[in-house]
Design a protein around this motif. Structure first.
Motif, PDB file in Angstrom:
ATOM      1  N   LEU A  16      34.512  44.097  20.313  1.00  0.00           N
ATOM      2  CA  LEU A  16      34.716  43.238  19.499  1.00  0.00           C
ATOM      3  C   LEU A  16      36.179  43.424  18.670  1.00  0.00           C
ATOM      4  O   LEU A  16      36.253  44.884  18.470  1.00  0.00           O
ATOM      5  CB  LEU A  16      33.697  42.948  17.949  1.00  0.00           C
ATOM      6  CG  LEU A  16      34.428  42.384  16.894  1.00  0.00           C
ATOM      7  CD1 LEU A  16      34.661  40.877  17.047  1.00  0.00           C
ATOM      8  CD2 LEU A  16      33.338  42.744  15.773  1.00  0.00           C
ATOM      9  N   VAL A  17      37.386  42.649  18.758  1.00  0.00           N
ATOM     10  CA  VAL A  17      38.234  43.030  18.503  1.00  0.00           C
ATOM     11  C   VAL A  17      38.596  42.126  17.062  1.00  0.00           C
ATOM     12  O   VAL A  17      38.245  40.940  17.168  1.00  0.00           O
ATOM     13  CB  VAL A  17      39.713  42.546  19.549  1.00  0.00           C
ATOM     14  CG1 VAL A  17      40.883  42.691  18.595  1.00  0.00           C
ATOM     15  CG2 VAL A  17      39.660  43.837  20.579  1.00  0.00           C
ATOM     16  N   VAL A  18      38.832  42.810  15.980  1.00  0.00           N
ATOM     17  CA  VAL A  18      39.352  42.147  14.751  1.00  0.00           C
ATOM     18  C   VAL A  18      40.717  41.975  14.622  1.00  0.00           C
ATOM     19  O   VAL A  18      41.493  42.724  14.638  1.00  0.00           O
ATOM     20  CB  VAL A  18      38.577  42.792  13.500  1.00  0.00           C
ATOM     21  CG1 VAL A  18      39.051  42.069  12.257  1.00  0.00           C
ATOM     22  CG2 VAL A  18      37.234  42.819  13.582  1.00  0.00           C
ATOM     23  N   ASP A  34      40.334  49.213   6.106  1.00  0.00           N
ATOM     24  CA  ASP A  34      39.108  49.975   5.838  1.00  0.00           C
ATOM     25  C   ASP A  34      37.742  49.426   5.382  1.00  0.00           C
ATOM     26  O   ASP A  34      36.742  50.078   6.008  1.00  0.00           O
ATOM     27  CB  ASP A  34      39.509  50.578   4.345  1.00  0.00           C
ATOM     28  CG  ASP A  34      40.539  51.799   4.542  1.00  0.00           C
ATOM     29  OD1 ASP A  34      40.727  52.337   5.511  1.00  0.00           O
ATOM     30  OD2 ASP A  34      41.126  52.059   3.195  1.00  0.00           O
ATOM     31  N   ASP A  35      37.477  48.322   5.091  1.00  0.00           N
ATOM     32  CA  ASP A  35      36.418  47.716   4.653  1.00  0.00           C
ATOM     33  C   ASP A  35      35.948  46.902   6.032  1.00  0.00           C
ATOM     34  O   ASP A  35      34.720  46.469   5.984  1.00  0.00           O
ATOM     35  CB  ASP A  35      36.570  46.501   3.793  1.00  0.00           C
ATOM     36  CG  ASP A  35      36.843  47.008   2.297  1.00  0.00           C
ATOM     37  OD1 ASP A  35      36.478  48.533   2.250  1.00  0.00           O
ATOM     38  OD2 ASP A  35      37.250  46.525   1.500  1.00  0.00           O
ATOM     39  N   VAL A  46      34.194  48.425  18.073  1.00  0.00           N
ATOM     40  CA  VAL A  46      34.868  47.433  16.913  1.00  0.00           C
ATOM     41  C   VAL A  46      36.321  48.060  16.943  1.00  0.00           C
ATOM     42  O   VAL A  46      36.459  49.026  16.835  1.00  0.00           O
ATOM     43  CB  VAL A  46      34.154  47.537  15.707  1.00  0.00           C
ATOM     44  CG1 VAL A  46      35.088  46.564  14.913  1.00  0.00           C
ATOM     45  CG2 VAL A  46      32.757  46.675  15.892  1.00  0.00           C
ATOM     46  N   GLU A  47      37.305  47.318  17.294  1.00  0.00           N
ATOM     47  CA  GLU A  47      38.597  47.915  17.180  1.00  0.00           C
ATOM     48  C   GLU A  47      39.378  46.676  16.634  1.00  0.00           C
ATOM     49  O   GLU A  47      39.012  45.456  16.190  1.00  0.00           O
ATOM     50  CB  GLU A  47      39.373  47.748  18.602  1.00  0.00           C
ATOM     51  CG  GLU A  47      38.530  48.833  19.496  1.00  0.00           C
ATOM     52  CD  GLU A  47      39.535  49.126  20.540  1.00  0.00           C
ATOM     53  OE1 GLU A  47      40.500  48.310  21.250  1.00  0.00           O
ATOM     54  OE2 GLU A  47      38.925  50.023  21.386  1.00  0.00           O
ATOM     55  N   VAL A  48      40.335  47.211  15.626  1.00  0.00           N
ATOM     56  CA  VAL A  48      41.406  46.409  15.010  1.00  0.00           C
ATOM     57  C   VAL A  48      42.828  46.298  15.593  1.00  0.00           C
ATOM     58  O   VAL A  48      43.509  47.086  15.948  1.00  0.00           O
ATOM     59  CB  VAL A  48      41.384  46.985  13.286  1.00  0.00           C
ATOM     60  CG1 VAL A  48      42.532  46.152  12.550  1.00  0.00           C
ATOM     61  CG2 VAL A  48      39.969  47.170  12.840  1.00  0.00           C
ATOM     62  N   LEU A  49      42.931  44.895  15.759  1.00  0.00           N
ATOM     63  CA  LEU A  49      44.370  44.506  16.127  1.00  0.00           C
ATOM     64  C   LEU A  49      45.166  43.705  15.275  1.00  0.00           C
ATOM     65  O   LEU A  49      44.701  42.918  14.628  1.00  0.00           O
ATOM     66  CB  LEU A  49      44.057  43.669  17.564  1.00  0.00           C
ATOM     67  CG  LEU A  49      45.440  42.798  17.836  1.00  0.00           C
ATOM     68  CD1 LEU A  49      46.393  43.655  18.248  1.00  0.00           C
ATOM     69  CD2 LEU A  49      45.145  41.897  18.845  1.00  0.00           C
ATOM     70  N   ASN A  65      48.138  53.765   9.446  1.00  0.00           N
ATOM     71  CA  ASN A  65      47.714  54.943   8.644  1.00  0.00           C
ATOM     72  C   ASN A  65      46.036  54.430   8.168  1.00  0.00           C
ATOM     73  O   ASN A  65      45.265  55.342   8.242  1.00  0.00           O
ATOM     74  CB  ASN A  65      48.388  54.996   7.609  1.00  0.00           C
ATOM     75  CG  ASN A  65      49.752  55.892   7.776  1.00  0.00           C
ATOM     76  OD1 ASN A  65      49.996  56.255   8.858  1.00  0.00           O
ATOM     77  ND2 ASN A  65      50.671  55.800   6.954  1.00  0.00           N
ATOM     78  N   ALA A  66      46.041  53.251   8.386  1.00  0.00           N
ATOM     79  CA  ALA A  66      44.569  52.795   7.531  1.00  0.00           C
ATOM     80  C   ALA A  66      43.331  52.889   8.881  1.00  0.00           C
ATOM     81  O   ALA A  66      42.071  52.711   8.721  1.00  0.00           O
ATOM     82  CB  ALA A  66      44.548  51.527   7.146  1.00  0.00           C
ATOM     83  N   GLY A  67      44.111  53.012  10.191  1.00  0.00           N
ATOM     84  CA  GLY A  67      43.232  53.179  11.187  1.00  0.00           C
ATOM     85  C   GLY A  67      43.164  51.809  12.208  1.00  0.00           C
ATOM     86  O   GLY A  67      42.342  51.836  12.937  1.00  0.00           O
ATOM     87  N   ALA A  68      44.240  51.056  12.196  1.00  0.00           N
ATOM     88  CA  ALA A  68      44.261  50.044  13.087  1.00  0.00           C
ATOM     89  C   ALA A  68      44.444  50.451  14.646  1.00  0.00           C
ATOM     90  O   ALA A  68      45.286  51.491  14.672  1.00  0.00           O
ATOM     91  CB  ALA A  68      45.761  48.963  12.723  1.00  0.00           C
ATOM     92  N   ASP A  69      43.635  50.009  15.450  1.00  0.00           N
ATOM     93  CA  ASP A  69      43.738  50.561  16.741  1.00  0.00           C
ATOM     94  C   ASP A  69      45.072  50.089  17.572  1.00  0.00           C
ATOM     95  O   ASP A  69      45.614  50.857  18.500  1.00  0.00           O
ATOM     96  CB  ASP A  69      42.358  50.124  17.486  1.00  0.00           C
ATOM     97  CG  ASP A  69      41.320  50.711  17.008  1.00  0.00           C
ATOM     98  OD1 ASP A  69      40.795  51.800  17.423  1.00  0.00           O
ATOM     99  OD2 ASP A  69      40.565  49.878  16.250  1.00  0.00           O
ATOM    100  N   LYS A  70      45.596  49.048  17.234  1.00  0.00           N
ATOM    101  CA  LYS A  70      46.859  48.425  18.102  1.00  0.00           C
ATOM    102  C   LYS A  70      47.587  47.817  16.751  1.00  0.00           C
ATOM    103  O   LYS A  70      46.811  46.854  16.157  1.00  0.00           O
ATOM    104  CB  LYS A  70      46.649  47.636  19.198  1.00  0.00           C
ATOM    105  CG  LYS A  70      47.639  47.121  19.715  1.00  0.00           C
ATOM    106  CD  LYS A  70      47.425  46.661  21.231  1.00  0.00           C
ATOM    107  CE  LYS A  70      48.643  46.343  22.070  1.00  0.00           C
ATOM    108  NZ  LYS A  70      48.085  45.758  23.274  1.00  0.00           N
TER     109      LYS A  70
END
Length: 327
Positions: A16-18, A34-35, A46-49, A65-70
């Protein structure tokens, strides 16, 4: 809706990409990322774009810095629709099975990500929208926006022949098939057009009620002026009909012109109201031309749709997104 709040089968999706569109969101994007839940039942990864739409602040730095994968930076402000399509192409290249679009400002609590994908996990829908204002309306929410939302939702519902409560929401979930078939022309806002596009293409669209947070001191990135937004949204809906259903749109317009020409001839023949032959014949000729334009536009649209689909399948196969990734 049965199965709205629970997974009814044992299917598991790989990724899943958010997808988050961000423009000068340094204050809130860190908390939003973060949430986002990273462990969701039925999802392995689960990855964050983040698509940065030309921010001039520290949005990109904070997102990373918050952890976005891309993080993809557009370089300049291109608008929500362009950022969305950039996100779609990148999500496909990331091998996403599901994509959830989420606003960077946290107006939709990220924990709802795990809820909005349930109807897709249950194979009920291909796209799910988070419908606002179906239950609790946030305090101090402008009445003009509520009225406008209802009017445009009813308008889109009439166009596609399916009832929707909220066609302006940016909180949505898509399966991979829907992603690969999205075609939009608007550079301003994609919300209504995606509903029209996917519905016309026979995809299954649905809604679930979601919670929305409203800060009366925060200015909307899209609805900066209600009249400007309304005119642009109306223009998008009309252009979407002509683009996605050109034969129907031009055909109806042509039929109207031809009917006008024939009616004018009848008035002249009956001597009720004499009208010049040039006007009568002109209306009929314009009606025929409009219909022919519809045929031509329909061919062009079909060809472009196939081309776009081929491009996305190429991206899916080879995962080549280096030119768009400007970390």
């Amino acid at each position: 809706m049965n199965g709205e709040n629970e997974i009814m089968n044992n299917s598991t999706y790989e990724k899943l990409v958010v997808l988050i569109h961000a423009f000068n969101e340094e204050e809130l994007i860190g908390k939003t990322i973060d949430d986002i839940p990273r462990k969701i039942l039925g999802i392995k990864t689960v990855e964050v774009l983040v698509v940065d739409d030309g921010s001039s602040d520290k949005t990109v730095e904070i997102a990373m810095n918050a952890g976005a994968d891309k993080v993809v930076s557009l370089g300049k402000n291109m608008g929500v629709a362009s950022a969305f399509m950039t996100g779609v192409r990148n999500a496909i290249s990331m091998k996403a099975d599901l994509v959830v679009t989420l606003d960077a400002d946290g107006q939709f609590p990220p924990k709802q990500v795990s809820e909005i994908i349930i109807p897709i996990l249950n194979n009920q829908y291909d796209m799910v929208s988070g419908a606002r204002f179906t239950k609790d309306i946030p305090k101090d929410y402008p009445k003009t926006k509520l009225i406008g939302n209802k009017l445009f939702s009813k308008m889109v519902s009439m166009v596609v022949g399916q009832k929707f409560q909220d066609t302006q929401t940016g909180f949505r979930a898509y399966n991979r098939s829907a992603l690969l078939n999205i075609s939009i022309i608007s550079e301003y806002n994609f919300a209504q057009e995606v509903v029209i596009d996917l519905t016309f293409k026979k995809f299954r669209l649905g809604e679930i009620p979601v919670k929305v947070l409203f800060d009366k001191n925060r200015k909307s990135r899209i609805v900066r002026n209600i009249f400007s937004y309304s005119s642009k949204a109306l223009s998008t809906i009309i252009r979407s009909i002509f683009y996605h259903r050109p034969l129907m749109a031009f055909g109806l317009f042509g039929a109207f012109l031809c009917a006008g020409g024939i009616f004018a001839k009848l008035l002249t023949i009956s001597r009720t109201l004499p009208i010049s032959d040039s006007l009568e014949n002109g209306l009929i000729i314009l009606g025929i031309v409009s219909f022919m334009m519809g045929l031509l536009a329909n061919i062009v649209f079909k060809r472009q749709a196939f081309t776009e689909k081929d491009i996305r399948h190429y991206i899916e196969k080879f995962g080549n997104s280096d030119t768009e990734d400007r970390n």
